[in-house]
Design a protein around this motif. Sequence first.
Motif, short mmCIF file in Angstrom:
data_model
loop_
_atom_site.label_atom_id
_atom_site.label_comp_id
_atom_site.label_asym_id
_atom_site.label_seq_id
_atom_site.Cartn_x
_atom_site.Cartn_y
_atom_site.Cartn_z
N TRP A 197 0.78 -1.05 0.13
CA TRP A 197 -0.05 -0.01 -0.11
C TRP A 197 0.72 1.39 -0.04
CZ3 TRP A 197 -3.13 -3.33 3.69
CH2 TRP A 197 -4.26 -3.60 2.99
N LEU A 198 1.98 1.25 0.59
CA LEU A 198 2.86 2.59 0.49
C LEU A 198 3.25 2.56 -0.97
CD1 LEU A 198 5.17 1.95 3.82
CD2 LEU A 198 3.64 3.92 3.29
N LEU A 199 3.81 1.54 -1.54
CA LEU A 199 4.45 1.61 -2.71
C LEU A 199 3.17 2.20 -3.89
CD1 LEU A 199 6.49 1.14 -4.95
CD2 LEU A 199 5.77 -1.39 -5.15
N ILE A 200 1.99 1.54 -3.79
CA ILE A 200 0.93 1.91 -4.59
C ILE A 200 0.41 3.42 -4.39
CG2 ILE A 200 -1.40 1.31 -5.21
CD1 ILE A 200 0.76 -0.67 -6.34
N ALA B 90 -6.84 -5.95 -14.69
CA ALA B 90 -6.96 -6.98 -13.50
C ALA B 90 -6.16 -6.32 -12.27
CB ALA B 90 -6.38 -8.37 -13.71
N GLU B 91 -5.20 -5.73 -12.57
CA GLU B 91 -4.31 -5.05 -11.63
C GLU B 91 -5.11 -4.03 -10.85
OE1 GLU B 91 -0.91 -3.57 -13.66
OE2 GLU B 91 -0.38 -5.58 -14.38
N PHE B 92 -5.75 -3.27 -11.75
CA PHE B 92 -6.71 -2.12 -10.94
C PHE B 92 -7.98 -2.74 -10.27
CE2 PHE B 92 -3.68 0.47 -13.08
CZ PHE B 92 -4.00 1.96 -12.85
N LEU B 93 -8.50 -3.58 -10.95
CA LEU B 93 -9.66 -4.23 -10.26
C LEU B 93 -9.24 -4.95 -9.04
CD1 LEU B 93 -11.60 -5.64 -13.32
CD2 LEU B 93 -12.17 -3.71 -12.10
N GLY B 94 -8.02 -5.49 -9.09
CA GLY B 94 -7.51 -6.33 -7.83
C GLY B 94 -7.45 -5.42 -6.72
N ASP B 95 -7.19 -4.22 -6.82
CA ASP B 95 -7.09 -3.33 -5.79
C ASP B 95 -8.25 -3.48 -4.52
OD1 ASP B 95 -9.20 -1.77 -6.57
OD2 ASP B 95 -7.57 -0.05 -7.17
N CYS B 96 -9.17 -4.28 -4.88
CA CYS B 96 -10.54 -4.36 -3.96
C CYS B 96 -9.90 -5.22 -2.84
CB CYS B 96 -11.61 -5.36 -4.58
SG CYS B 96 -11.21 -6.68 -5.25
N ILE B 97 -8.64 -5.75 -2.90
CA ILE B 97 -8.07 -6.34 -1.83
C ILE B 97 -8.11 -5.37 -0.51
CG2 ILE B 97 -6.47 -7.89 -2.84
CD1 ILE B 97 -4.13 -5.82 -2.63
N ALA B 98 -8.37 -4.04 -0.52
CA ALA B 98 -8.55 -2.96 0.34
C ALA B 98 -9.61 -3.54 1.49
CB ALA B 98 -9.10 -1.73 0.00
N ILE B 99 -10.62 -4.41 0.87
CA ILE B 99 -11.64 -5.13 1.53
C ILE B 99 -11.12 -5.83 2.69
CG2 ILE B 99 -13.65 -6.44 1.77
CD1 ILE B 99 -13.81 -3.97 -0.07
N GLN C 272 4.29 -3.32 -16.05
CA GLN C 272 4.86 -4.58 -16.86
C GLN C 272 6.04 -5.32 -16.13
OE1 GLN C 272 6.32 -3.42 -20.70
NE2 GLN C 272 4.24 -2.89 -21.51
N LYS C 273 6.87 -4.60 -15.23
CA LYS C 273 7.91 -5.36 -14.79
C LYS C 273 7.72 -5.56 -13.23
CE LYS C 273 10.48 -4.81 -18.45
NZ LYS C 273 10.88 -6.25 -19.25
N VAL C 274 6.69 -4.79 -12.66
CA VAL C 274 6.25 -5.05 -11.22
C VAL C 274 5.25 -5.44 -10.89
CG1 VAL C 274 6.56 -3.88 -8.90
CG2 VAL C 274 8.36 -3.12 -10.55
N ALA C 275 4.13 -4.69 -11.53
CA ALA C 275 2.71 -4.98 -11.07
C ALA C 275 2.18 -6.34 -11.55
CB ALA C 275 1.82 -3.79 -11.61
N ALA C 276 2.43 -6.59 -12.90
CA ALA C 276 1.87 -7.93 -13.54
C ALA C 276 2.44 -9.17 -13.12
CB ALA C 276 2.00 -7.71 -15.04
N LEU D 233 0.11 -8.16 -8.72
CA LEU D 233 -1.20 -9.00 -9.05
C LEU D 233 -1.07 -10.40 -8.36
CD1 LEU D 233 -3.91 -8.93 -10.06
CD2 LEU D 233 -2.80 -9.60 -12.27
N PRO D 234 -0.34 -11.19 -8.78
CA PRO D 234 -0.21 -12.55 -8.39
C PRO D 234 0.05 -12.79 -6.92
CG PRO D 234 1.62 -12.31 -9.86
CD PRO D 234 0.86 -10.93 -9.82
N VAL D 235 0.53 -12.01 -6.35
CA VAL D 235 1.17 -12.37 -5.00
C VAL D 235 0.12 -11.82 -4.00
CG1 VAL D 235 2.63 -11.82 -2.94
CG2 VAL D 235 3.57 -12.42 -5.33
#
Length: 364
Positions: A90-93, A188-197, A330-334, A338-340
């Motif tokens: 969350w700090l990085l994003i 998918a990366e942006f929709l995956g920020d629902c991990i805020a839940i 491409q080098k970090v998020a994807a 996202l997978p982790v």
Amino acid sequence: MRITSRSLFWLIISMQLIMNVIFTIGPAMQLAKQDAWFSLILAVGLGVGIAWLCGKLGTWYPGLSVFEYSPRIIGKWGGRFVGYAYLCNWLLISGILLHASMSFLTTTILHRTPLWVGVSVLLIACLYAVYKGIPTIARLGELVCPFIIIGTSVPLFLSLNHVKMDLLLPILADNSVLSLIQGSMPLAEFLGDCIAILVLSKFVTDHERIVKHVVLGVGLSGFVTFAAGFLILIVFGSNVALSYSYPYYGLIRYISIAGFIENIDAVVIAIWISSMFIKISLYLFLASYSAAQLFHITNWRKVIAFIALPVLVIAILPRNSVQVGVTFPQKVAAPFLLPVFSIALPLMLFLTALVKRRKKRSSA
């Protein structure tokens, strides 16, 4: 601090929708060309799945955040690892979102504004909202979300008179399965920020309805993004769309009806800024509250100032928008974030909790 699941629904849409249409459609077209619409569908499916997982964990552990229930699921040290990992995420994003938002604004309307000045001003404004707490951020989401939906959807309807369906051809013929999957990663990366839940579920009063509203919020946000991407393809085609830094913004500037309705981008951008403000504020809140829980600080507001400094540094470090808009995804998020953070960790917590719940029922 308390919010309802309905507030969560509006908050998810208000923080996701604008960022999705601005920052994910172009990268999807770079990777999947005229088949980007199919990649967007794949991304929506993945995003809804992540939302369901995180929502389920929230209903199973009401009144607790991931920092409180993860030790119950995977043990003390495993729980602390998960907590520190999400804090770093969350700090990085937060920093990346600050930079990306100001890069968009300096590209479109604030042409002569130094990036560090814009980032600093936006950060200070967001920190005020963070200090007021998640109820304030959620209420702001409820207030502006209808305008965000209108500001995103109306330009789509106004562009219908420029549609050329043959720009979609050939359909699913020029791209490999791998290209289609890679094209789905940005959204998918942006929709995956629902991990805020994983944190926000702690504050929800009607926890039994979390799954419904979270899934609906992510699904609606994803659907509008798909509709925007599809219309851009059939208005511009992938080649012309990629000539714009932000294809959706290019679509808005292209709209002209009878020479009367033109230049609506100024109004739309004003609405978009509110969405950026909400998302950055939410991420700063997540980072502040997470740090307070991890370090056992009762008053989480005391942490805000310490969180702001590393976020500001992260936001200023990238040299240009390419590093944030292309290299980072491409080098970090994807390959990592996202997978982790959006898939592996929530899935691990969900499956472990599911096994424990079933063992408990069988032994009862």
